[in-house]
Design a protein around this motif. Structure first.
Motif, PDB file in Angstrom:
ATOM      1  N   ALA A  23       5.602  24.780 -44.266  1.00  0.00           N
ATOM      2  CA  ALA A  23       6.189  24.873 -45.420  1.00  0.00           C
ATOM      3  C   ALA A  23       6.922  25.546 -45.244  1.00  0.00           C
ATOM      4  CB  ALA A  23       4.558  25.884 -46.591  1.00  0.00           C
ATOM      5  N   ALA A  24       6.654  26.079 -44.851  1.00  0.00           N
ATOM      6  CA  ALA A  24       8.740  27.148 -44.670  1.00  0.00           C
ATOM      7  C   ALA A  24       9.056  26.869 -43.625  1.00  0.00           C
ATOM      8  CB  ALA A  24       8.484  28.776 -43.938  1.00  0.00           C
ATOM      9  N   MET A  25       9.459  26.252 -42.122  1.00  0.00           N
ATOM     10  CA  MET A  25       9.387  25.006 -41.898  1.00  0.00           C
ATOM     11  C   MET A  25      10.515  23.769 -42.336  1.00  0.00           C
ATOM     12  SD  MET A  25      10.494  26.580 -39.105  1.00  0.00           S
ATOM     13  CE  MET A  25      10.999  25.433 -37.891  1.00  0.00           C
ATOM     14  N   ASP A  26       9.438  23.007 -42.918  1.00  0.00           N
ATOM     15  CA  ASP A  26       9.753  22.437 -44.105  1.00  0.00           C
ATOM     16  C   ASP A  26      11.396  22.598 -44.309  1.00  0.00           C
ATOM     17  OD1 ASP A  26       8.247  20.689 -42.479  1.00  0.00           O
ATOM     18  OD2 ASP A  26       6.779  21.066 -44.758  1.00  0.00           O
ATOM     19  N   ARG A  27      11.780  24.381 -45.219  1.00  0.00           N
ATOM     20  CA  ARG A  27      12.367  23.939 -45.975  1.00  0.00           C
ATOM     21  C   ARG A  27      13.736  24.086 -45.161  1.00  0.00           C
ATOM     22  NH1 ARG A  27       8.306  25.941 -48.762  1.00  0.00           N
ATOM     23  NH2 ARG A  27       8.793  28.290 -47.844  1.00  0.00           N
ATOM     24  N   ILE A  28      13.702  24.525 -43.589  1.00  0.00           N
ATOM     25  CA  ILE A  28      14.832  25.097 -43.449  1.00  0.00           C
ATOM     26  C   ILE A  28      14.875  23.980 -41.812  1.00  0.00           C
ATOM     27  CG2 ILE A  28      14.449  27.097 -43.709  1.00  0.00           C
ATOM     28  CD1 ILE A  28      13.488  27.715 -40.422  1.00  0.00           C
ATOM     29  N   GLU A  29      14.100  23.217 -41.379  1.00  0.00           N
ATOM     30  CA  GLU A  29      13.868  22.675 -39.984  1.00  0.00           C
ATOM     31  C   GLU A  29      14.861  21.880 -40.384  1.00  0.00           C
ATOM     32  OE1 GLU A  29      11.647  20.456 -36.826  1.00  0.00           O
ATOM     33  OE2 GLU A  29      10.927  21.958 -37.542  1.00  0.00           O
TER      34      GLU A  29
END
Length: 208
Positions: A23-29
């Motif tokens: 969920a965190a990486m989806d926002r920044i990747e």
């Protein structure tokens, strides 16, 4: 000998993060990598080792026919990767292992791939030496990493912040893998940067 205490700390950190990591990486990747994860997977050939595979975010992008091994120090992350592999019908052998001491024979794989892992591996040079060891002659090293910017002021800022990022997140902001890739005997075929020079992709080969 690499720092086993730091490896254990990393494993505990990523075990804690495993459930929220995607969920965190989806926002920044998308901002950080663009399409470079897919690019990296598409360069893989034959028997492929992905170091620090994490939750398996690269798995859906590999081409059919790739024989895939993924390692990580975190069992929590590997459990998520296993679920992702099953959901995508992607055969993969997942192992709890350290990139600084790979449990593979010399010259046993065709590709070693790393995405956003050299920044957290305690001894990144040892990880590159291990990658060279397990690659067959002519094998490919594929890196997508966040690195020290080639813009002077931004690179200086990364160096100033780095002690805090290492202390609290085991994240080295100012590493420069390209010179180490060359120093470890690889021949660089492609190198490119994005996002003000803080993300770099490298395609290199182990000479035949």
């Amino acid at each position: 000998m690499h720092d086993q205490r730091t490896v254990r700390e990393l494993a505990r950190q990523y075990d804690r993060l495993a459930g929220q990591y995607d969920a965190a990486m989806d926002r920044i990747e998308r901002w950080l990598l663009g399409d470079w994860r897919a690019w990296a997977a598409h360069q893989a050939i034959g028997w492929t080792l992905e170091i620090a595979i994490g939750t398996g975010r690269t798995l859906p992008s590999y081409r059919p026919g790739i024989v895939l091994i993924g390692i990580d120090v975190s069992l929590g992350m590997l459990r998520v990767a296993h679920r992702r592999a099953r959901a995508h019908g992607r055969p993969v052998t997942l192992l709890r292992a350290d990139a600084q001491a790979l449990p593979l024979r010399d010259a046993s794989v065709d590709t070693v791939l790393s995405i956003l892992s050299l920044c957290t591996i305690p001894d990144d040079q040892q990880a590159l030496r291990e990658a060279y060891r397990v690659l067959r002659p002519g094998g490919r090293l594929i890196l997508v990493e966040h690195v020290r910017s080639d813009r002077r002021l931004l690179g200086l800022a990364q160096r100033l912040i780095e002690p805090l990022s290492v202390r609290f997140a085991h994240d080295h902001l100012a590493r420069e893998p390209l010179p180490m890739v060359v120093a470890n005997g690889f021949q660089v075929l492609q190198e490119q940067r994005r996002l003000a020079g803080i993300v770099q992709r490298i395609l290199a080969v182990k000479p035949s």
